[in-house]
Design a protein around this motif. Structure first.
Motif, PDB file in Angstrom:
ATOM      1  N   GLY A 145       0.854  -1.192   0.000  1.00 50.53           N
ATOM      2  CA  GLY A 145       0.000   0.000   0.000  1.00 50.53           C
ATOM      3  C   GLY A 145       0.881   1.231   0.000  1.00 50.53           C
ATOM      4  N   ARG A 166       2.042   2.814   5.100  1.00 50.34           N
ATOM      5  CA  ARG A 166       1.492   2.073   6.245  1.00 50.34           C
ATOM      6  C   ARG A 166       2.572   1.412   7.090  1.00 50.34           C
ATOM      7  NH1 ARG A 166      -2.358  -2.338   4.549  1.00 50.34           N
ATOM      8  NH2 ARG A 166      -1.203  -2.378   2.604  1.00 50.34           N
ATOM      9  N   TRP A 167       3.702   1.037   6.445  1.00 44.58           N
ATOM     10  CA  TRP A 167       4.731   0.257   7.144  1.00 44.58           C
ATOM     11  C   TRP A 167       6.037   1.023   7.098  1.00 44.58           C
ATOM     12  CZ3 TRP A 167       1.761  -3.158   9.252  1.00 44.58           C
ATOM     13  CH2 TRP A 167       0.651  -3.634   8.550  1.00 44.58           C
ATOM     14  N   SER A 223       9.320   4.031   3.901  1.00 42.46           N
ATOM     15  CA  SER A 223       8.107   3.211   3.898  1.00 42.46           C
ATOM     16  C   SER A 223       7.919   2.612   2.507  1.00 42.46           C
ATOM     17  CB  SER A 223       6.923   4.132   4.254  1.00 42.46           C
ATOM     18  OG  SER A 223       5.703   3.460   4.139  1.00 42.46           O
TER      19      SER A 223
END
Ligand SMILES: Cc1ncc(COP(=O)(O)O)c(C=O)c1O
Length: 391
Positions: free
Chosen positions: A27, A30-31, A198
């Protein structure tokens, strides 16, 4: 004196299997990777304490200036993995220059451009295993940050290539915040710099589609003499309600007009706007109150290679609308790091709507998009010297 960014490697990296699974469908935003690049500044010592350290939260005094007066700037760029496994940055020096310009506007200390680039490079080196292959598969051959060898089952869990459209990357977010605990309104004498990273999936997972922009007359993004040309958090905080207005009107993004009310088009919330005309111009609003996008500059420079004449000037909404309606404006797209080029196939405003071309992504937009991606992923010759190898 330039900063050093020695690596203090984390003892608790995200396990290989988990990272591989995340990279298969990350995505956007998010991470986060295992590390962050850091540096500190204060008025007495200047820049100091550079490094790459384990990703960790801040501990800040509640009086820190950033919480009260929004003294903050940031950047956005990506690391790309080429087919041979190498990892590259695209025009990071331009982000470094823009970061310095934003710092000047927000009365923050300027990080020397070489230090900015070095910080980004050292973080990408430390977290190279987080740079996905273009097709979304894990980076074979790049070890994780110290965890044991990956099992066969963990590898298959990531289903390399499943998300497929060849545009995965590692998004990099450098930022600088004012940290002096002091409630007076004046420039902070202390600041902290960070770069976090990310993994980013393809922006259009199921093929490039067009968006409709909402032309807001309720909200402005920037004014002459304001902070429109700086990449500061406040510009984006102020844009959220306009974004909501766009959604309520069935549009994906906002198109801002100039705040003086002359009806000239500016840019979208996170992208610059470009028009392709029937007689071969690549037309984009002149700089001033808009963000000087790296992608905007890239497409202006590449335009002649696609037989287009780059033109930067004021463009009125009336001209855009009439041009879209009579076909002199054949294509419109938005340009920015996240989506590269997003076809704009229609516009809506209070009480009106119009379509661009036949309402589908145009061929010039798609060709330019492909050209930029081919450069970024090393599939085309880098004649402009825009790529910088990190490892
Ligand atoms: C307001 C705004 N305009 C334009 C852009 C495009 O800039 P770039 O191409 O450097 O990503 C961005 C994204 O950073 C943005 O936030």
């Amino acid at each position: 004196m330039s900063l050093d960014f020695p690596l203090d490697r984390t003892a608790t990296p995200v396990p290989d299997a988990e990272r591989r699974a995340l990279l298969s469908d990350p995505g956007f935003g998010r991470w986060f990777t295992d590390h962050m690049a850091v540096a500190a500044w204060d008025a007495e010592r200047g820049w100091h304490d550079g490094g790459v350290r384990p990703l960790a939260p801040f501990t800040l005094h509640p009086g820190a200036a950033v919480f009260h007066y929004g003294q903050e700037i940031f950047e956005g760029l990506k690391a790309y993995r080429h087919a041979d496994g190498g990892v590259w940055l695209f025009r990071p020096e331009d982000n470094a220059r823009r970061f310095a310009r934003s710092a000047r506007r927000l009365a923050l200390p300027e990080l020397p451009e070489a230090d900015f680039v070095r910080a980004v490079e050292e973080l990408v080196r430390a977290d190279a295993a987080w740079v996905p292959r273009a097709d979304g598969g894990p980076a074979e051959g790049d070890e994780g940050s110290g965890s044991p060898a990956t099992s066969a089952s963990a590898r298959s869990a990531s289903a390399p290539g499943a998300s497929g459209s060849g545009e995965q990357s590692l998004y990099l977010r450098p930022f600088l915040i004012a940290t002096e605990p002091f409630l007076g309104v004046r420039p902070s004498t202390q600041a902290l710099f960070r770069v976090i990273a990310s993994p980013a999936g393809p922006y259009f997972p199921s093929g490039v589609t067009g968006v409709t922009l909402w032309i807001t007359e309720t909200y402005s993004r920037a004014a002459v003499g304001g902070t429109g040309a700086a990449k500061c958090g406040g510009n984006y905080a102020g844009s959220l309600v306009a974004q909501t207005e766009a959604r309520e009107n069935g549009c994906e993004q906002v198109l801002y007009l100039d705040s003086a009310g002359h009806g000239t088009i500016e840019e979208s919330g996170t992208m610059n706007l470009c028009l392709v005309t029937r007689d071969g111009e690549l037309l984009t609003p002149a700089l001033g109150t808009i963000l000087e996008g790296v992608t905007r500059d890239t497409v202006l420079a590449l335009a002649p290679e696609l037989g287009l004449r780059p033109v930067e000037r004021a463009i009125s909404l009336a001209e855009l609308r009439a041009g879209a309606e009579d076909g002199t404006v054949s294509e419109v797209f938005a340009a920015g790091t996240a989506a590269v080029l997003t076809p704009v196939t229609g516009f809506k405003g209070a009480g009106y709507a119009f379509t661009v071309g036949d309402g589908t992504p145009g061929p010039t937009t798609l060709a330019l998009r492909r050209t930029v991606l081919d450069l970024q992923y090393g599939r085309a010759e880098d004649r402009h010297g825009w790529l910088r190898r990190v490892r």
